[in-house]
Design an enzyme around this catalytic site. Structure first.
Site, short mmCIF file in Angstrom:
data_model
loop_
_atom_site.label_atom_id
_atom_site.label_comp_id
_atom_site.label_asym_id
_atom_site.label_seq_id
_atom_site.Cartn_x
_atom_site.Cartn_y
_atom_site.Cartn_z
N LYS A 120 0.86 -1.18 0.00
CA LYS A 120 0.00 0.00 0.00
C LYS A 120 0.89 1.23 0.00
O LYS A 120 1.74 1.40 0.88
CB LYS A 120 -0.90 -0.01 1.23
CG LYS A 120 -1.73 1.26 1.34
CD LYS A 120 -2.77 1.17 2.43
CE LYS A 120 -3.51 2.48 2.55
NZ LYS A 120 -4.54 2.43 3.60
N LYS A 157 -2.20 -1.49 -3.82
CA LYS A 157 -3.08 -0.33 -3.74
C LYS A 157 -2.26 0.94 -3.80
O LYS A 157 -1.28 1.02 -3.06
CB LYS A 157 -3.87 -0.41 -2.42
CG LYS A 157 -4.67 0.83 -2.13
CD LYS A 157 -5.26 0.73 -0.75
CE LYS A 157 -6.00 2.03 -0.47
NZ LYS A 157 -6.50 2.06 0.89
#
Ligand code: PBG
Length: 322
Positions: free
Chosen positions: A194, A247
């Site tokens: 992330k 992400k």
């Protein structure tokens, strides 16, 4: 011209194109991220995310029934908490918003795969994903709170918990905590790679969760790093992640492709709020065709190697594909 190979032969008709098509987006690839709020009978429009809502639990349950009927296999829940403190105590309250939401959905739509976000930012008054001491986001103490949060969701009946906080060791910690309390069947969808991205802006508007001070660069990854993503993913797999996530998705398609080549576990990608916003805004201005932009985007994420996609377009796509 005397050509033996004419690639255009395979593009001559839709029938031929469909036979040689390598990638397809199906409704069963989609996970719908949803926002939950206190109250009753309300769908609060989110200013920063046109067409998305904060649902009260009763409305959320009704919407989940509709999503399930459309063939969407999973939702991923985020709580809009107005009770914030420095210890994120509401995050693990057995009677908290998300805990009630999970019980409500499971009572009405038991087969829907219910996933919940595990991170402290909606519940802390400073807006960081972990506990803060002297301006530092402290790792190990945060993991203890995340474990309590995950356990409270497991007790409510969640299918998968999805830690999005990027603390070190939290996947292993959560796995052990779940197993120790008899929740071996609860899965972990780990936000493994992330990034500290500007594309989360509209989401932070939706939850009023933007950090009050500082940024998230000491825990989320540097957008410049690709190899480091593989290190993070390997660690999460070792610690028991069932599914690993990259992400955001669009600016990180190379990372998705590299992960696909390196690992055999299922891979998820998060088509985040800023990516949703770019298509929404450009389509409003007539600069791109909304439906085509959505499908091309989701197709590219699958082509890169994702097995499943968290996307705010999930319901719209389900309706399009019908
Ligand atoms: C917080 C969290 C964020 C998102 C999912 N979980 C924001 C952040 O890290 O600041 C972003 C999702 C999106 O932008 O759609 N733990």
């Amino acid at each position: 011209m005397d050509l033996t190979k004419r690639p255009r032969r395979l593009r001559r008709s839709e029938a031929v194109r469909s036979l040689v098509r390598e990638t397809s987006v199906r409704v069963d690839d989609l996970i719908y991220p949803m926002f939950v709020t206190e109250g009753e009978k309300t769908r609060e429009p989110i200013d920063s995310m046109p067409g998305q809502y904060r649902f009260t639990v009763d409305e959320l349950v009704a919407e989940c029934q509709e999503l399930w009927d459309l063939g969407i296999p999973a939702v991923n829940l985020f709580g809009y908490s107005t009770e914030k403190d420095d210890m994120a105590t509401k995050a693990y309250d057995p009677e908290g918003l998300i805990q009630r939401a999970v019980r409500g959905i499971k009572a009405q739509v038991p087969e829907l795969c219910v996933q919940t976000d595990i991170a402290l930012d909606p519940y802390t008054n400073h807006g960081h994903d972990g506990l803060v001491v002297d301006d530092e986001i402290i790792n190990d103490e945060t993991v203890e709170v995340l474990c309590k949060m995950a356990l409270s969701h497991a007790e409510a009946g969640v299918d998968w918990v999805a830690p999005s906080d990027m603390m070190d060791g939290r996947v292993g910690g959560i796995r052990q905590a779940l197993d120790a309390e008899g929740h071996a069947n609860v899965g972990i969808l780990a936000y493994s790679a992330k990034y500290a991205s500007c594309f989360y802006g509209p989401f932070r508007g939706a939850l009023e969760s933007a950090p009050k001070k500082g940024d998230k660069k000491t825990y989320q990854m540097d957008p410049a790093n690709g190899r480091e993503a593989l290190v993070e993913i390997a660690l999460d797999i070792e610690q028991g992640a069932d599914v690993v996530m990259i992400k955001p998705a669009l600016a990180y398609l190379d990372v998705i492709a590299a992960a696909r080549a390196a690992f055999d576990v299922p891979i998820a990608a998060y088509n985040v709020s800023g990516e949703f916003g770019m298509i929404t805004a450009a389509a409003e201005r007539g600069w791109v065709d909304r439906e085509k932009a959505i499908m091309e985007t989701l197709t590219s994420i699958k082509r890169a190697g994702a097995d499943m996609i968290l996307t705010y377009f999930a319901k719209e796509v389900a309706l399009m594909l019908k």
